[in-house]
Design a protein around this motif. Structure first.
Motif, PDB file in Angstrom:
ATOM      1  N   GLY A  31       0.778  -1.229   0.000  1.00 39.04           N
ATOM      2  CA  GLY A  31       0.000   0.000   0.000  1.00 39.04           C
ATOM      3  C   GLY A  31       0.807   1.274   0.000  1.00 39.04           C
ATOM      4  O   GLY A  31       0.239   2.368  -0.010  1.00 39.04           O
ATOM      5  N   LEU A  32       2.135   1.168   0.004  1.00 37.29           N
ATOM      6  CA  LEU A  32       2.986   2.358   0.101  1.00 37.29           C
ATOM      7  C   LEU A  32       3.730   2.651  -1.190  1.00 37.29           C
ATOM      8  O   LEU A  32       4.545   3.567  -1.267  1.00 37.29           O
ATOM      9  CB  LEU A  32       3.992   2.200   1.251  1.00 37.29           C
ATOM     10  CG  LEU A  32       3.365   2.021   2.637  1.00 37.29           C
ATOM     11  CD1 LEU A  32       4.447   1.699   3.661  1.00 37.29           C
ATOM     12  CD2 LEU A  32       2.607   3.272   3.057  1.00 37.29           C
ATOM     13  N   GLY A  33       3.444   1.881  -2.254  1.00 35.27           N
ATOM     14  CA  GLY A  33       4.173   2.018  -3.496  1.00 35.27           C
ATOM     15  C   GLY A  33       4.089   3.389  -4.124  1.00 35.27           C
ATOM     16  O   GLY A  33       5.003   3.818  -4.821  1.00 35.27           O
ATOM     17  N   ARG A  34       2.992   4.118  -3.874  1.00 35.01           N
ATOM     18  CA  ARG A  34       2.859   5.407  -4.554  1.00 35.01           C
ATOM     19  C   ARG A  34       3.796   6.477  -4.003  1.00 35.01           C
ATOM     20  O   ARG A  34       3.853   7.580  -4.542  1.00 35.01           O
ATOM     21  CB  ARG A  34       1.408   5.891  -4.504  1.00 35.01           C
ATOM     22  CG  ARG A  34       0.812   6.130  -3.150  1.00 35.01           C
ATOM     23  CD  ARG A  34      -0.699   6.302  -3.276  1.00 35.01           C
ATOM     24  NE  ARG A  34      -1.369   6.449  -2.007  1.00 35.01           N
ATOM     25  CZ  ARG A  34      -1.859   7.595  -1.557  1.00 35.01           C
ATOM     26  NH1 ARG A  34      -1.748   8.689  -2.288  1.00 35.01           N
ATOM     27  NH2 ARG A  34      -2.478   7.659  -0.387  1.00 35.01           N
ATOM     28  N   SER A  43      15.802   7.106 -13.155  1.00 33.50           N
ATOM     29  CA  SER A  43      15.712   5.811 -13.838  1.00 33.50           C
ATOM     30  C   SER A  43      14.652   4.951 -13.168  1.00 33.50           C
ATOM     31  O   SER A  43      14.493   4.994 -11.949  1.00 33.50           O
ATOM     32  CB  SER A  43      17.059   5.074 -13.800  1.00 33.50           C
ATOM     33  OG  SER A  43      18.097   5.855 -14.349  1.00 33.50           O
ATOM     34  N   VAL A  44      13.947   4.170 -13.993  1.00 28.47           N
ATOM     35  CA  VAL A  44      12.964   3.201 -13.500  1.00 28.47           C
ATOM     36  C   VAL A  44      13.294   1.856 -14.136  1.00 28.47           C
ATOM     37  O   VAL A  44      13.307   1.734 -15.366  1.00 28.47           O
ATOM     38  CB  VAL A  44      11.520   3.611 -13.857  1.00 28.47           C
ATOM     39  CG1 VAL A  44      10.532   2.555 -13.385  1.00 28.47           C
ATOM     40  CG2 VAL A  44      11.186   4.977 -13.255  1.00 28.47           C
ATOM     41  N   ILE A  45      13.574   0.848 -13.311  1.00 28.78           N
ATOM     42  CA  ILE A  45      14.006  -0.452 -13.818  1.00 28.78           C
ATOM     43  C   ILE A  45      13.096  -1.539 -13.251  1.00 28.78           C
ATOM     44  O   ILE A  45      13.118  -1.803 -12.043  1.00 28.78           O
ATOM     45  CB  ILE A  45      15.466  -0.741 -13.427  1.00 28.78           C
ATOM     46  CG1 ILE A  45      16.377   0.424 -13.829  1.00 28.78           C
ATOM     47  CG2 ILE A  45      15.938  -2.044 -14.068  1.00 28.78           C
ATOM     48  CD1 ILE A  45      17.805   0.289 -13.327  1.00 28.78           C
ATOM     49  N   PRO A  46      12.280  -2.197 -14.083  1.00 29.54           N
ATOM     50  CA  PRO A  46      11.468  -3.320 -13.596  1.00 29.54           C
ATOM     51  C   PRO A  46      12.363  -4.442 -13.072  1.00 29.54           C
ATOM     52  O   PRO A  46      13.428  -4.722 -13.650  1.00 29.54           O
ATOM     53  CB  PRO A  46      10.695  -3.762 -14.840  1.00 29.54           C
ATOM     54  CG  PRO A  46      10.701  -2.568 -15.746  1.00 29.54           C
ATOM     55  CD  PRO A  46      12.022  -1.892 -15.497  1.00 29.54           C
ATOM     56  N   LYS A  64       9.401  -2.501  -9.104  1.00 34.65           N
ATOM     57  CA  LYS A  64      10.281  -1.631  -9.881  1.00 34.65           C
ATOM     58  C   LYS A  64      11.343  -1.024  -8.972  1.00 34.65           C
ATOM     59  O   LYS A  64      11.084  -0.708  -7.812  1.00 34.65           O
ATOM     60  CB  LYS A  64       9.485  -0.505 -10.543  1.00 34.65           C
ATOM     61  CG  LYS A  64       8.463  -0.983 -11.566  1.00 34.65           C
ATOM     62  CD  LYS A  64       7.653   0.192 -12.088  1.00 34.65           C
ATOM     63  CE  LYS A  64       6.580  -0.278 -13.065  1.00 34.65           C
ATOM     64  NZ  LYS A  64       5.733   0.866 -13.520  1.00 34.65           N
ATOM     65  N   LEU A  65      12.524  -0.845  -9.527  1.00 32.89           N
ATOM     66  CA  LEU A  65      13.598  -0.139  -8.837  1.00 32.89           C
ATOM     67  C   LEU A  65      13.584   1.301  -9.324  1.00 32.89           C
ATOM     68  O   LEU A  65      13.742   1.557 -10.527  1.00 32.89           O
ATOM     69  CB  LEU A  65      14.937  -0.803  -9.144  1.00 32.89           C
ATOM     70  CG  LEU A  65      16.120  -0.405  -8.251  1.00 32.89           C
ATOM     71  CD1 LEU A  65      15.904  -0.917  -6.828  1.00 32.89           C
ATOM     72  CD2 LEU A  65      17.422  -0.965  -8.822  1.00 32.89           C
ATOM     73  N   GLN A  79      10.162  -0.396  -5.143  1.00 32.67           N
ATOM     74  CA  GLN A  79       8.712  -0.225  -5.175  1.00 32.67           C
ATOM     75  C   GLN A  79       8.075  -1.624  -5.215  1.00 32.67           C
ATOM     76  O   GLN A  79       7.636  -2.114  -6.227  1.00 32.67           O
ATOM     77  CB  GLN A  79       8.298   0.598  -6.394  1.00 32.67           C
ATOM     78  CG  GLN A  79       6.872   1.122  -6.339  1.00 32.67           C
ATOM     79  CD  GLN A  79       6.562   1.986  -7.556  1.00 32.67           C
ATOM     80  OE1 GLN A  79       6.997   1.709  -8.661  1.00 32.67           O
ATOM     81  NE2 GLN A  79       5.800   3.050  -7.339  1.00 32.67           N
ATOM     82  N   GLY A  80       8.037  -2.225  -4.054  1.00 32.39           N
ATOM     83  CA  GLY A  80       7.573  -3.595  -3.925  1.00 32.39           C
ATOM     84  C   GLY A  80       8.687  -4.513  -3.468  1.00 32.39           C
ATOM     85  O   GLY A  80       9.860  -4.292  -3.776  1.00 32.39           O
TER      86      GLY A  80
END
Length: 276
Positions: A31-34, A43-46, A64-65, A79-80
Motif C-alpha cells: 500500500g505504500l508504493g505510490r 531511472s525506472v528499472i522493472p 520496480k527499482l 517499489q515492492g
C-alpha cells in the motif's frame, strides 16, 4: 548464472543508470508504493529486467527499482518487495539487498504493513521498529557465507540502528507526526495469525506482527548497512480486531496512513542529506 550472481545484477542496473548511485535506499511495503510518485525520477528499472532478481507477485507491490531523489536527497527505492510466502527460498531474498550494497548503498529504511497487538496503536498508526523477533522459521543467510559482504557470525544488538532511529524521531517531531516505537515480529504467512498466536506473541513482547522485513534487515546488517524500519499499522491483530482480516483492508488502511508516512520519510531523507 546462479542465484548469487550479484555482479550480473549490478551490471544490468548500471546499463540502465550510469550516473552516481544513491547511498540511501527505501523498501516500500504493501500500500505504500505510490511514494515513488513523489520522487524526482532519473531511472525506472522493472525487477524482471535485472537477471536473477526476484519478482514481486503480490497486489500493491509493482516490482520496480526507482532511482532519483526526494526533496533533493538522492534515493533508490524498491517499489515492492518479495516474501517467503510467495515461494521464494529464503536465500533469494538476499539478492536485492546485496545488489544495493554492491552499488554503494550505506543505509536502508524498510517499511511494511503490520497488525497491532495494542488497542492504543490502531489502524493508521506508524511504529518505528526498535527490535524484532524472527518467527518465520527461516533465514536468508543460511548456507555458504559470502565473505564479500560480512562475517559468518555477527552481532545483532544494534540491528535497528540507534542513530537512524533518533533521526526518524526528530523528523516525526518536525512534521508533527505521531511515531510509536516497538518490537516487530515476523511470521512466514500467507495466512493471518490465530487469536491464540497473537496472545502468545504479545506476551513475548511483540507490538506489531507482519510477514516481511526481517530478512532484509538480516542481510543488510550482515553487510554493514545501517538499517531503520517503520510499520504502518493496518489492522488490530486477530482476537483484538472485531472483524475478519483481509489483504484489502491492509491496502486500504495503508493508503489512509500514506500522507503521514510520506511527510515523515521525505523529511528524514532530506535532513539526512543536508547533514551529510
Amino acid at each position: 548464472m546462479t542465484d548469487y550472481d550479484i555482479d550480473a545484477c549490478v551490471r544490468a542496473i548500471r546499463e540502465r543508470h550510469s550516473g552516481p548511485f544513491p547511498k540511501s535506499a527505501l523498501i516500500l511495503g504493501s500500500g505504500l508504493g505510490r511514494f515513488g510518485e513523489t520522487m524526482q525520477m532519473d531511472s525506472v528499472i522493472p525487477y524482471g529486467d535485472i537477471p536473477g532478481f526476484p519478482v514481486s507477485t503480490v497486489a500493491g507491490h509493482s516490482g520496480k527499482l526507482l532511482i532519483g531523489s526526494i526533496n533533493g536527497a538522492p534515493l533508490v527505492c524498491m517499489q515492492g518487495r518479495m516474501h517467503l510466502y510467495e515461494g521464494y527460498p529464503a536465500h533469494r531474498l538476499a539478492i536485492p539487498i546485496r545488489t544495493l550494497k554492491a552499488l554503494g548503498v550505506e543505509q536502508i529504511v524498510i517499511t511494511n504493513a503490520a497488525g497491532s497487538t495494542h488497542l492504543d496503536m490502531g489502524p493508521g498508526s506508524l511504529m518505528m521498529i526498535e527490535d524484532h523477533i524472527n518467527f518465520s522459521g527461516q533465514n536468508p543467510l543460511i548456507g555458504p557465507n559470502d565473505d564479500r559482504f560480512g562475517d559468518r557470525f555477527f552481532d545483532m544488538s544494534d540491528a535497528w540502528n540507534a542513530d537512524l532511529r533518533g533521526q526518524l524521531q526528530a523528523a516525526a517531531k518536525a512534521e508533527d507526526v505521531t511515531l510509536h516505537s516497538g518490537v516487530y515480529l515476523q511470521v512466514a504467512g500467507p495466512n493471518f495469525e490465530t487469536p491464540a498466536e497473537v496472545r502468545m506473541f504479545a506476551q513475548w513482547g511483540a507490538d506489531a506482527i507482519g510477514m516481511s522485513t526481517v530478512p532484509e534487515c538480516l542481510v543488510a546488517h550482515h553487510a554493514g548497512m545501517k538499517v531503520a524500519g517503520i510499520s504502518v499499522v493496518t489492522n488490530l491483530a486477530a482476537g483484538i480486531a472485531k472483524h475478519a482480516l483481509s489483504h484489502d483492508e491492509t491496502i486500504t488502511e495503508a493508503n489512509k496512513a500514506f500522507e503521514n508516512m510520506q511527510r515523515l520519510l521525505a523529511r528524514f531523507f532530506a535532513d539526512g542529506h543536508k547533514a551529510a
